[in-house]
Design a protein around this motif. Structure first.
Motif, PDB file in Angstrom:
ATOM      1  N   LEU A  80       0.814  -1.217   0.000  1.00  0.00           N
ATOM      2  CA  LEU A  80       0.000   0.000   0.000  1.00  0.00           C
ATOM      3  C   LEU A  80       0.847   1.266   0.000  1.00  0.00           C
ATOM      4  N   HIS A  81       1.775   1.381   0.921  1.00  0.00           N
ATOM      5  CA  HIS A  81       2.521   2.635   1.053  1.00  0.00           C
ATOM      6  C   HIS A  81       3.365   2.930  -0.185  1.00  0.00           C
ATOM      7  N   GLU A  82       3.965   1.923  -0.776  1.00  0.00           N
ATOM      8  CA  GLU A  82       4.734   2.129  -2.004  1.00  0.00           C
ATOM      9  C   GLU A  82       3.822   2.558  -3.146  1.00  0.00           C
ATOM     10  N   LEU A  83       2.647   1.927  -3.254  1.00  0.00           N
ATOM     11  CA  LEU A  83       1.711   2.297  -4.315  1.00  0.00           C
ATOM     12  C   LEU A  83       1.224   3.728  -4.138  1.00  0.00           C
ATOM     13  N   LEU A  84       0.886   4.131  -2.906  1.00  0.00           N
ATOM     14  CA  LEU A  84       0.435   5.507  -2.676  1.00  0.00           C
ATOM     15  C   LEU A  84       1.524   6.509  -3.049  1.00  0.00           C
ATOM     16  N   THR A  85       2.768   6.193  -2.723  1.00  0.00           N
ATOM     17  CA  THR A  85       3.894   7.055  -3.107  1.00  0.00           C
ATOM     18  C   THR A  85       3.974   7.178  -4.621  1.00  0.00           C
ATOM     19  N   GLN A  86       3.841   6.048  -5.310  1.00  0.00           N
ATOM     20  CA  GLN A  86       3.903   6.043  -6.773  1.00  0.00           C
ATOM     21  C   GLN A  86       2.745   6.840  -7.377  1.00  0.00           C
ATOM     22  N   LEU A  87       1.540   6.662  -6.849  1.00  0.00           N
ATOM     23  CA  LEU A  87       0.380   7.385  -7.364  1.00  0.00           C
ATOM     24  C   LEU A  87       0.543   8.891  -7.179  1.00  0.00           C
ATOM     25  N   ARG A  88       1.068   9.301  -6.036  1.00  0.00           N
ATOM     26  CA  ARG A  88       1.317  10.739  -5.816  1.00  0.00           C
ATOM     27  C   ARG A  88       2.322  11.269  -6.844  1.00  0.00           C
ATOM     28  N   ALA A  89       3.387  10.501  -7.089  1.00  0.00           N
ATOM     29  CA  ALA A  89       4.410  10.906  -8.051  1.00  0.00           C
ATOM     30  C   ALA A  89       3.835  11.023  -9.465  1.00  0.00           C
ATOM     31  N   GLU A  90       2.794  10.244  -9.744  1.00  0.00           N
ATOM     32  CA  GLU A  90       2.146  10.281 -11.059  1.00  0.00           C
ATOM     33  C   GLU A  90       1.078  11.369 -11.155  1.00  0.00           C
ATOM     34  N   GLY A  91       0.895  12.140 -10.070  1.00  0.00           N
ATOM     35  CA  GLY A  91      -0.057  13.250 -10.090  1.00  0.00           C
ATOM     36  C   GLY A  91      -1.479  12.875  -9.726  1.00  0.00           C
ATOM     37  N   CYS A  92      -1.684  11.679  -9.183  1.00  0.00           N
ATOM     38  CA  CYS A  92      -3.034  11.257  -8.797  1.00  0.00           C
ATOM     39  C   CYS A  92      -3.465  11.956  -7.511  1.00  0.00           C
ATOM     40  N   GLN A  93      -4.771  12.079  -7.337  1.00  0.00           N
ATOM     41  CA  GLN A  93      -5.343  12.687  -6.138  1.00  0.00           C
ATOM     42  C   GLN A  93      -5.462  11.623  -5.049  1.00  0.00           C
ATOM     43  N   VAL A  94      -4.382  11.461  -4.277  1.00  0.00           N
ATOM     44  CA  VAL A  94      -4.333  10.483  -3.193  1.00  0.00           C
ATOM     45  C   VAL A  94      -4.806  11.171  -1.920  1.00  0.00           C
ATOM     46  N   MET A  95      -5.711  10.547  -1.211  1.00  0.00           N
ATOM     47  CA  MET A  95      -6.207  11.118   0.042  1.00  0.00           C
ATOM     48  C   MET A  95      -5.130  10.961   1.115  1.00  0.00           C
ATOM     49  N   PHE A 106      -5.194   0.379   4.716  1.00  0.00           N
ATOM     50  CA  PHE A 106      -6.141   0.972   3.780  1.00  0.00           C
ATOM     51  C   PHE A 106      -5.689   2.371   3.369  1.00  0.00           C
ATOM     52  N   GLY A 107      -5.876   2.694   2.112  1.00  0.00           N
ATOM     53  CA  GLY A 107      -5.630   4.031   1.581  1.00  0.00           C
ATOM     54  C   GLY A 107      -6.621   4.293   0.463  1.00  0.00           C
ATOM     55  N   TRP A 108      -6.715   5.560   0.034  1.00  0.00           N
ATOM     56  CA  TRP A 108      -7.719   5.923  -0.959  1.00  0.00           C
ATOM     57  C   TRP A 108      -7.164   6.890  -1.987  1.00  0.00           C
ATOM     58  N   VAL A 109      -7.666   6.773  -3.192  1.00  0.00           N
ATOM     59  CA  VAL A 109      -7.323   7.669  -4.281  1.00  0.00           C
ATOM     60  C   VAL A 109      -8.624   7.979  -5.027  1.00  0.00           C
ATOM     61  N   MET A 110      -8.726   9.192  -5.568  1.00  0.00           N
ATOM     62  CA  MET A 110      -9.890   9.570  -6.372  1.00  0.00           C
ATOM     63  C   MET A 110      -9.534   9.362  -7.838  1.00  0.00           C
ATOM     64  N   ASP A 111     -10.432   8.724  -8.600  1.00  0.00           N
ATOM     65  CA  ASP A 111     -10.161   8.581 -10.027  1.00  0.00           C
ATOM     66  C   ASP A 111     -10.524   9.889 -10.735  1.00  0.00           C
ATOM     67  N   PRO A 112     -10.205  10.032 -12.026  1.00  0.00           N
ATOM     68  CA  PRO A 112     -10.448  11.297 -12.724  1.00  0.00           C
ATOM     69  C   PRO A 112     -11.918  11.721 -12.800  1.00  0.00           C
ATOM     70  N   GLU A 113     -12.850  10.791 -12.568  1.00  0.00           N
ATOM     71  CA  GLU A 113     -14.273  11.146 -12.613  1.00  0.00           C
ATOM     72  C   GLU A 113     -14.862  11.350 -11.226  1.00  0.00           C
ATOM     73  N   GLY A 114     -14.018  11.395 -10.204  1.00  0.00           N
ATOM     74  CA  GLY A 114     -14.477  11.691  -8.854  1.00  0.00           C
ATOM     75  C   GLY A 114     -14.946  10.486  -8.052  1.00  0.00           C
TER      76      GLY A 114
END
Length: 126
Positions: A80-95, A106-114
């Motif tokens: 989880l923590h590595e994936l959240l780091t990667q998603l942030r680096a890719e510009g994703c909206q990580v909570m 548990f962690g959460w990310v918003m997709d481009p459609e909310g």
């Protein structure tokens, strides 16, 4: 890096969670428990049980906030923590919030459609 390894759960927003759960139980035979859902046990190609479950649940959807979607998917992940780091680096909206308990991480990310997407690293052996 391994990202999603499977689906850990499907959560449905309902105006009347009890009535909708009853409908699924009556018409589709889903063993809806008093907490509003069930856990489908995994099996291999021969039908033998293996570690893992997929949760299915009906509720009021308040857990989906800030999403207004009628559903939320929980994806199993390897780290989880590595994936959240990667998603942030890719510009994703990580909570910002994450949770750790006996049920896993548990962690959460918003997709481009909310839509709120839940990411779950199960405890070891699950």
């Amino acid at each position: 890096m391994t990202r999603v390894t499977g689906i850990g759960g499907i959560f449905i927003r309902a105006k009347d969670p009890k009535a909708l759960g009853d409908w699924y139980k009556t018409h589709l035979g889903i063993d809806v428990q008093s907490w509003g859902g069930t856990a489908f046990r995994w099996a291999d190609a021969d039908g033998e049980p293996i570690a893992g479950t997929t949760t299915w649940s009906v509720g009021d959807g308040s857990y989906f906030s800030p999403s207004n979607a009628g559903f939320m998917v929980n994806y199993r992940v390897a780290d989880l923590h590595e994936l959240l780091t990667q998603l942030r680096a890719e510009g994703c909206q990580v909570m910002d919030q994450t949770e750790e308990s006996e049920f896993g991480k548990f962690g959460w990310v918003m997709d481009p459609e909310g839509n709120k997407v839940e990411l779950w690293e199960p405890p070891a052996g699950q």
